[in-house]
Design a protein around this motif. Structure first.
Motif, mmCIF file in Angstrom:
data_model
loop_
_atom_site.group_PDB
_atom_site.id
_atom_site.type_symbol
_atom_site.label_atom_id
_atom_site.label_comp_id
_atom_site.label_asym_id
_atom_site.label_seq_id
_atom_site.Cartn_x
_atom_site.Cartn_y
_atom_site.Cartn_z
ATOM 1 N N HIS A 180 -54.552 8.402 74.908
ATOM 2 C CA HIS A 180 -53.215 9.008 74.790
ATOM 3 C C HIS A 180 -52.138 8.155 75.353
ATOM 4 C CE1 HIS A 180 -54.977 12.136 72.633
ATOM 5 N NE2 HIS A 180 -55.282 12.912 73.632
ATOM 6 N N ASP A 181 -50.817 8.430 74.502
ATOM 7 C CA ASP A 181 -49.835 7.494 75.163
ATOM 8 C C ASP A 181 -48.902 8.751 75.917
ATOM 9 O OD1 ASP A 181 -47.141 6.382 75.496
ATOM 10 O OD2 ASP A 181 -47.129 5.664 73.557
ATOM 11 N N PRO A 182 -48.899 8.470 77.230
ATOM 12 C CA PRO A 182 -48.287 9.577 78.071
ATOM 13 C C PRO A 182 -46.670 9.785 77.664
ATOM 14 C CG PRO A 182 -48.581 7.438 79.298
ATOM 15 C CD PRO A 182 -49.191 7.279 78.023
ATOM 16 N N VAL A 183 -46.050 8.782 76.981
ATOM 17 C CA VAL A 183 -44.639 8.949 76.829
ATOM 18 C C VAL A 183 -44.590 9.865 75.655
ATOM 19 C CG1 VAL A 183 -42.574 7.718 75.970
ATOM 20 C CG2 VAL A 183 -44.010 6.604 77.741
ATOM 21 N N LEU A 184 -45.312 9.458 74.596
ATOM 22 C CA LEU A 184 -45.376 10.549 73.461
ATOM 23 C C LEU A 184 -45.709 11.833 73.504
ATOM 24 C CD1 LEU A 184 -46.523 8.034 70.721
ATOM 25 C CD2 LEU A 184 -44.427 8.609 70.827
ATOM 26 N N VAL A 185 -46.697 11.961 74.399
ATOM 27 C CA VAL A 185 -46.871 13.359 74.885
ATOM 28 C C VAL A 185 -46.115 14.018 75.800
ATOM 29 C CG1 VAL A 185 -48.927 14.505 76.246
ATOM 30 C CG2 VAL A 185 -49.552 12.826 74.928
ATOM 31 N N ALA A 186 -45.346 13.428 76.622
ATOM 32 C CA ALA A 186 -44.490 13.915 77.377
ATOM 33 C C ALA A 186 -43.139 14.524 76.573
ATOM 34 C CB ALA A 186 -43.968 13.020 78.627
#
Length: 224
Positions: A180-186
């Protein structure tokens, strides 16, 4: 420890300690200071009637001071608004920092952080609603130096809050092997939670506990 040797409870925001951002433009209030009363009244009025609909003179009347006396504490109604936004962002960041230290795994840290989002007072709910409703005030530089100082501090806190969530998710995905992309998830999780404060009312039909349970479960699905 974070960058520049800062601990999680003493984070650095663009080279400025959070404690400094939380107190920018502030002096130690004297026993006769009306600053807290002005801020409390502004939160109540901005939250109930909206920033644009609230007259600066109304706040003076509610506090029991002349309108001229307001300018001893704030240059304008917008200056007061920016201060309210900064204080709520700083408190939100502090809640994140405290809760993210709970737990021995990143999964437990995430759960503690999700719970902390809704572990707030009625006043904090109203302040967050004000932040959400008036975020456009941060878009353009202010002509007043004091207003601009507040605006910049707000933007720095906003960036730091997002970065804190990103770093937590990044550590979690590194440990779990997720792609998962942590930036998109955040950004998705923050957007989800921020949407709550636009419509939620403490005296409404839904309890905060019920709203918290629903949105935390929704956030878990995004995170996982």
């Amino acid at each position: 420890m974070g960058e520049n040797g800062a601990t999680a409870l003493d984070p650095i925001v663009a080279g400025v300690p959070l404690s400094d951002l939380a107190a920018v433009n502030e002096v130690a209030p004297g026993p006769r200071s009306k600053r807290s009363a002005i801020l409390d009244t502004a939160v109540t009025k901005f939250g109930a009637d909206g920033f644009e609909a609230t007259k600066w003179s109304t706040i003076a009347d509610e506090v029991g001071i002349g309108q001229t006396a307001l300018y001893h504490y704030f240059e304008s109604k917008a200056h007061c608004l920016l201060t309210i936004i900064r204080l709520e962002l700083a408190q939100s960041y502090q809640r994140f920092c405290r809760s993210s230290q709970i737990g021995s795994t990143t999964g437990e840290e995430i759960e503690a952080v999700l719970e902390s989002v809704f572990d707030v007072s009625t006043k904090a709910i109203i302040q967050t609603r004000i932040v959400m409703a008036n975020s456009d005030v941060l878009a353009a530089p202010r002509n007043s130096a004091r207003e601009e100082t507040e605006r910049v501090a707000c933007l720095e806190l906003t960036r730091e809050i997002e970065n804190a969530w990103v770093q937590l998710f990044r550590r979690h995905y590194e440990q779990t092997g997720s792609e998962h992309d942590p930036v998109l998830v955040a950004r998705a999780v923050l957007g989800l939670f921020n949407s709550v404060w636009r419509w939620y009312r403490p005296d409404g039909p839904l309890s905060l506990a019920k709203v918290s349970a629903f949105y935390r479960e929704s956030a878990r699905r995004i995170i996982d």
